[in-house]
Design an enzyme around this catalytic site. Sequence first.
Site, short mmCIF file in Angstrom:
data_model
loop_
_atom_site.label_atom_id
_atom_site.label_comp_id
_atom_site.label_asym_id
_atom_site.label_seq_id
_atom_site.Cartn_x
_atom_site.Cartn_y
_atom_site.Cartn_z
CD GLU A 46 -31.20 -54.56 -57.46
OE1 GLU A 46 -31.37 -55.72 -57.85
OE2 GLU A 46 -30.61 -53.70 -58.13
CG ASP A 62 -31.45 -51.40 -60.10
OD1 ASP A 62 -30.31 -51.63 -59.67
OD2 ASP A 62 -32.14 -52.23 -60.70
CB ILE A 64 -25.43 -51.79 -61.26
CG1 ILE A 64 -24.31 -50.87 -60.78
CG2 ILE A 64 -25.06 -52.39 -62.63
CD1 ILE A 64 -22.96 -51.55 -60.66
CG ASP A 65 -31.94 -52.74 -64.34
OD1 ASP A 65 -32.20 -53.76 -63.69
OD2 ASP A 65 -32.49 -52.46 -65.42
CB THR A 67 -25.54 -56.70 -61.37
OG1 THR A 67 -26.17 -55.60 -60.71
CG2 THR A 67 -24.23 -56.99 -60.67
CG ASP A 189 -35.55 -54.28 -61.48
OD1 ASP A 189 -34.33 -54.09 -61.41
OD2 ASP A 189 -36.13 -55.23 -60.93
#
Length: 246
Positions: A46, A62, A64-65, A67, A189
Amino acid sequence: MRAGGIEVADTKSSPTDVVTAADRAAERLLRERLLGARPEDGFLGEEGDRVEGTSGVTWVVDPIDGTVNYLYGKAQYAVSVAARVEGRSVAGAVVQPETGTVFTATLGGGAYRDGQRLAVRDVVPVAQALVHTGFGYEAEVRARQATAVAALLPRVRDIRRPGSCALDLCALAAGECDAYVEEGPHLWDHAAAGLVATEAGARVEVLDPGTGLDLVVATPTGAFGDFAAVLDPCGFTGAGTGNTSA
């Protein structure tokens, strides 16, 4: 990194769409670990990492999905890793660091949470569905999404907005909701969590609502048609009016 304090490193689509130093550090770590073990694979992250591979396998990450949840000290964020072959996820893992929960799936091999097999809830009428959703960070997009969600609300049991696409899809897989719809998620995501949901018995579709963004819709397989039919008059497809009486 959270224990040492969190700082916003950058923004993306708007000033409220943030990137932290932890996003970038986690992505670097994942790229180094994955390509260190499999140097011929590709990588898509990402935060901008893109490596073309030669093996036919691409890792979609990803770091940190969710954030903003991470920034505010909330538990609803996850690390998402998927292996894709010929445009299809064949293995995926979604980890919720705050709880240590690990969701995994392999194509044709089922979906699991901490080693326990997952299955979606039984099909219910749309009016009894608990729906997860999310919103983008651009004002114009948020206004459109708010109108659509407001039109959907009187048609379903209730709506939740936890703040992580990956965890929303995993919640569907675990039977913790009946449907998920969101305009705007990207491949990273849902690449892993979409496989988790599918292997647990869901139908997950990435649709074109005519807005330039993807519309991700997911329900237990037998519920998809009825739920999708409600989204159009609510305005999720870009063609609806958003009128709750439609």
